[in-house]
Design a protein around this motif. Structure first.
Motif, short mmCIF file in Angstrom:
data_model
loop_
_atom_site.label_atom_id
_atom_site.label_comp_id
_atom_site.label_asym_id
_atom_site.label_seq_id
_atom_site.Cartn_x
_atom_site.Cartn_y
_atom_site.Cartn_z
N MET A 1 0.85 -1.18 0.00
CA MET A 1 0.00 0.00 0.00
C MET A 1 0.89 1.24 0.00
SD MET A 1 -3.31 -0.81 0.14
CE MET A 1 -3.83 -2.50 -0.19
N PHE A 2 0.35 2.32 -0.48
CA PHE A 2 1.08 3.59 -0.48
C PHE A 2 1.30 4.05 0.96
CE2 PHE A 2 1.08 8.28 -0.64
CZ PHE A 2 2.18 8.48 -1.46
N ASP A 3 0.27 3.93 1.81
CA ASP A 3 0.39 4.22 3.23
C ASP A 3 -0.75 3.52 3.97
OD1 ASP A 3 -1.92 5.82 2.95
OD2 ASP A 3 -0.77 7.66 2.78
N ALA A 4 -0.71 3.59 5.28
CA ALA A 4 -1.69 2.87 6.10
C ALA A 4 -3.09 3.44 5.98
CB ALA A 4 -1.25 2.90 7.57
N ARG A 5 -3.24 4.65 5.53
CA ARG A 5 -4.56 5.28 5.43
C ARG A 5 -5.48 4.53 4.47
NH1 ARG A 5 -3.71 11.15 3.59
NH2 ARG A 5 -5.81 11.49 4.41
N GLU A 6 -4.88 3.83 3.53
CA GLU A 6 -5.69 3.14 2.53
C GLU A 6 -6.48 1.97 3.11
OE1 GLU A 6 -2.78 4.22 -1.26
OE2 GLU A 6 -2.97 2.13 -0.63
N ARG A 7 -6.12 1.54 4.32
CA ARG A 7 -6.79 0.39 4.93
C ARG A 7 -7.62 0.75 6.17
NH1 ARG A 7 -5.20 -4.69 3.13
NH2 ARG A 7 -3.28 -4.80 1.91
N VAL A 8 -7.75 2.03 6.50
CA VAL A 8 -8.50 2.38 7.70
C VAL A 8 -9.98 2.04 7.49
CG1 VAL A 8 -6.89 4.22 8.29
CG2 VAL A 8 -8.97 4.77 7.00
N PRO A 9 -10.71 1.70 8.55
CA PRO A 9 -12.14 1.42 8.41
C PRO A 9 -12.87 2.62 7.80
CG PRO A 9 -11.35 0.74 10.57
CD PRO A 9 -10.24 1.51 9.93
N PRO A 10 -13.82 2.37 6.89
CA PRO A 10 -14.51 3.49 6.23
C PRO A 10 -15.14 4.49 7.20
CG PRO A 10 -14.99 1.43 5.10
CD PRO A 10 -14.21 1.07 6.33
N ALA B 1 -9.68 9.84 -8.21
CA ALA B 1 -9.84 8.41 -8.02
C ALA B 1 -8.89 7.67 -8.96
CB ALA B 1 -11.29 7.98 -8.29
N TYR B 2 -8.63 6.40 -8.64
CA TYR B 2 -7.62 5.64 -9.39
C TYR B 2 -7.94 4.16 -9.32
CZ TYR B 2 -6.01 4.74 -4.65
OH TYR B 2 -5.97 4.35 -3.34
N GLU B 3 -7.43 3.44 -10.31
CA GLU B 3 -7.56 1.99 -10.33
C GLU B 3 -6.45 1.34 -9.51
OE1 GLU B 3 -9.61 0.04 -14.22
OE2 GLU B 3 -7.57 0.77 -14.48
N SER B 4 -6.77 0.19 -8.93
CA SER B 4 -5.75 -0.66 -8.33
C SER B 4 -5.63 -1.92 -9.17
CB SER B 4 -6.13 -1.01 -6.89
OG SER B 4 -7.21 -1.94 -6.89
N GLU B 5 -4.81 -2.86 -8.70
CA GLU B 5 -4.64 -4.09 -9.47
C GLU B 5 -5.91 -4.92 -9.53
OE1 GLU B 5 -3.02 -4.97 -5.27
OE2 GLU B 5 -3.24 -3.27 -6.62
N CYS C 1 -8.59 -5.43 -3.49
CA CYS C 1 -7.17 -5.19 -3.25
C CYS C 1 -6.89 -4.86 -1.79
CB CYS C 1 -6.66 -4.06 -4.14
SG CYS C 1 -7.29 -2.42 -3.67
N GLY C 2 -7.93 -4.61 -1.00
CA GLY C 2 -7.74 -4.30 0.41
C GLY C 2 -7.89 -2.83 0.75
#
Length: 413
Positions: A5-14, A238-242, A303-304
């Motif tokens: 991940m780019f940073d941990a923020r991408e996985r925080v609960p919505p 916004a952006y695409e992931s794998e 992707c998580g």
């Protein structure tokens, strides 16, 4: 899927992300109104201290690009929406319109690094940037993002295809940044000239449609291609992931989907106009109507990453149409809807009947046999648009979910 991940923020609960965004919104709104007279005028009379969730945000007026263009012309160059003056602003850009855009502060002012990371770019990569560096911020948006990520950038810009092919052969860049189809132009020209451009293994594209057949062709050549949705005003939204399942909303943006011609949010999954609030303290944009259609996809990416996902670009929201020499606007159709509590979704269809324009207002309602409702709606249509049209009552769910409020079906061929 990759655990990177780019940073941990991408996985925080919505719910945590939502709470953090709205916790800082009242202060940001107060800052914008205190430092930018355009925002003070636009948001006059609003109790900004109470805007702590989406329900409280929704009543704030949407600022659309057409409004911004008009206001910038009246009060050049920024219409009063610049927070302060140009001290410390490194660049000013001019997009078609013209619309003037100041560059925000920071090493990645358009938030492009996260999108590049999701497309496989890493520190040490050489990135070939084929977006324009002329007048508009196009080239700079991902140039800054790539350099913030630790990449070396070749600022190719547009044109001079033969020289660009030569540069790829010499520099051996591992990544391409540009429009979806221009990478194919470079690959085809290289094949014609017998040059090797196989060093390119990844790409981030924007500014046009990446058709499935073109993506397959790139992947057949060993190039993984991701997309991002960006605008000159807001940066990378916004952006695409794998996972390749829609576009993930970037961090530090509040995204809404509203019914075209209004500021009213639509239910999740329904197509509408993309409205964005970003925390840019140089050039605040609050409920800024992009004019583009999209929809929020249900659930989270495989992707998580936990932020909400957009369906991508689905057309333009500005459906203003001339009928019998007079313009009919989605806002006028919305005015009709607001007067009737028993209806929510409508579509105004414009066709040719003989040698004349013909309008029909289709209305979703459970009262499909209510002749009185039909007559009242026909009268409202005449009163609001100053044009006559027929009304058809249809069952809920009968109208397509494509974001269209006005559908011009006349044959212009």
């Amino acid at each position: 899927m990759s655990d990177e991940m780019f940073d941990a923020r991408e996985r925080v609960p919505p719910a945590q992300r939502e709470a953090e965004l709205f916790a800082k919104l009242p202060e940001f709104l107060a800052f914008a109104c205190s430092n930018a007279p355009g925002w003070a005028r636009h948001l006059a009379g609003q109790n900004l201290s109470t805007v702590t969730d989406r329900n409280a945000l929704a009543p704030l007026p949407v600022l659309r690009k057409a409004d911004l263009l008009r206001l910038q012309k009246a009060e050049p160059p920024f219409g009063g929406f610049l927070a302060g003056d140009l001290t410390g602003v490194e660049r000013v850009f001019m997009s078609p319109g013209p619309i003037w855009e100041p560059q925000a502060v920071g090493e990645d002012p358009w938030n492009g690094a996260r999108a590049l990371f999701a497309s496989g770019f890493r520190k040490g990569d050489v990135a070939f940037n084929a977006f324009s560096y002329h007048l508009t911020p196009g080239g700079f948006i991902l140039d800054h993002g790539a350099r913030a990520l630790g990449c070396t950038v070749f600022p190719a810009g547009v044109g001079n295809t033969d020289m660009q092919v030569e540069a790829i052969g010499v520099l051996r860049p591992s990544g391409f940044i540009g429009t979806p189809d221009y990478l194919k132009v470079l690959i085809d020209r290289a094949a014609e000239q017998g040059r090797d451009v196989s060093s390119i293994k990844r790409a981030l594209v924007s500014g046009g449609a990446l058709f499935p057949s073109l993506r397959e062709e790139y992947e057949g050549a060993g190039i993984s291609v991701g997309q991002c949705y960006a605008t000159a005003d807001l940066g990378v939204i916004a952006y695409e992931s794998e996972a390749r399942e829609g576009m993930i909303v970037n961090e530090d943006y509040i995204v809404e989907i509203v019914r075209p011609g209004t500021g009213d949010p639509v239910p999740e999954g329904e197509v509408g106009e993309l409205v964005v609030t970003c925390f840019n303290r140089t050039y605040p944009l609050i409920r800024f109507g992009t004019g583009d259609l999209s929809a929020v996809l249900p659930g989270q990416s495989a992707c998580g990453r936990t932020n909400s996902r957009l369906a991508g670009w689905m057309g333009r929201a500005d459906q203003r149409t001339k009928v019998k020499g007079m313009f009919v606007d989605p806002a006028q159709v919305a005015e009709i809807v607001e007067a009737y509590g028993e209806i929510e979704k409508v579509r105004l269809t414009v066709k040719r009947l003989g040698e004349s324009d013909d309008m029909m207002l289709s209305v979703e309602t459970t009262s499909t046999e209510d002749e009185n409702l039909r007559e009242r709606l026909a009268q409202s249509l005449r009163d609001v648009t100053k044009l006559r049209g027929t009304v058809m009552l249809v069952n809920p769910g009968a109208l397509p979910n494509d974001g269209k409020v006005i559908s011009d079906e006349r044959d212009y061929g």
